[in-house]
Motif scaffolding. Sequence first.
Motif, PDB file in Angstrom:
ATOM      1  N   THR A 150       0.842  -1.195   0.000  1.00  0.00           N
ATOM      2  CA  THR A 150       0.000   0.000   0.000  1.00  0.00           C
ATOM      3  C   THR A 150       0.879   1.248   0.000  1.00  0.00           C
ATOM      4  OG1 THR A 150      -0.124   0.023   2.410  1.00  0.00           O
ATOM      5  CG2 THR A 150      -1.918  -1.083   1.264  1.00  0.00           C
ATOM      6  N   THR A 190       0.642   5.294   1.204  1.00  0.00           N
ATOM      7  CA  THR A 190      -0.121   6.200   2.058  1.00  0.00           C
ATOM      8  C   THR A 190       0.455   7.598   1.939  1.00  0.00           C
ATOM      9  OG1 THR A 190      -0.545   4.404   3.624  1.00  0.00           O
ATOM     10  CG2 THR A 190      -0.890   6.654   4.429  1.00  0.00           C
ATOM     11  N   GLU A 241       0.326  11.263   3.809  1.00  0.00           N
ATOM     12  CA  GLU A 241      -0.041  11.944   5.057  1.00  0.00           C
ATOM     13  C   GLU A 241       0.189  13.441   4.877  1.00  0.00           C
ATOM     14  OE1 GLU A 241       1.002  10.744   9.355  1.00  0.00           O
ATOM     15  OE2 GLU A 241       2.409  12.361   8.851  1.00  0.00           O
ATOM     16  N   THR A 286      -4.751  11.216   6.271  1.00  0.00           N
ATOM     17  CA  THR A 286      -4.129  10.271   5.352  1.00  0.00           C
ATOM     18  C   THR A 286      -5.118   9.766   4.305  1.00  0.00           C
ATOM     19  OG1 THR A 286      -4.612   8.366   6.778  1.00  0.00           O
ATOM     20  CG2 THR A 286      -2.470   9.461   7.071  1.00  0.00           C
ATOM     21  N   GLN A 326      -5.009   6.475   1.250  1.00  0.00           N
ATOM     22  CA  GLN A 326      -4.236   5.258   1.004  1.00  0.00           C
ATOM     23  C   GLN A 326      -4.771   4.543  -0.228  1.00  0.00           C
ATOM     24  OE1 GLN A 326      -4.630   1.959   3.933  1.00  0.00           O
ATOM     25  NE2 GLN A 326      -2.484   2.406   4.337  1.00  0.00           N
TER      26      GLN A 326
END
Length: 102
Positions: free
Chosen positions: A16, A18, A20, A27, A29
């Motif tokens: 994955t 992500t 931020e 976040t 994702q």
Amino acid sequence: LQGTVTYGTEAVAEGTITFEESVSKATVQAVLSPEGKYSLRARPGRYKIMVEPPLVAETRGSDPGQTFKKVKNIPSNVRLAETTPLISTVDANATLNFDLKK
């Protein structure tokens, strides 16, 4: 927002990614495709980017749970917000590609 995650010339085919946001810490994702591609919606801003291996069942011990799959193409420093060197500014139609070998 879209892009590709590679390790050198090889696609990071599982895991994955992500993003931020640097101020709010919100976040977003996405799961990486077998070609290392991702697509997600993110508000414009500055982001830290983390890439994590997929979770797998933990088979050792008396308290089974989940742990990260052991992979060689996702360095440990890109897995946490505190250590990732991946930082980028996102706009509405950005294409951001990341080479984790660099």
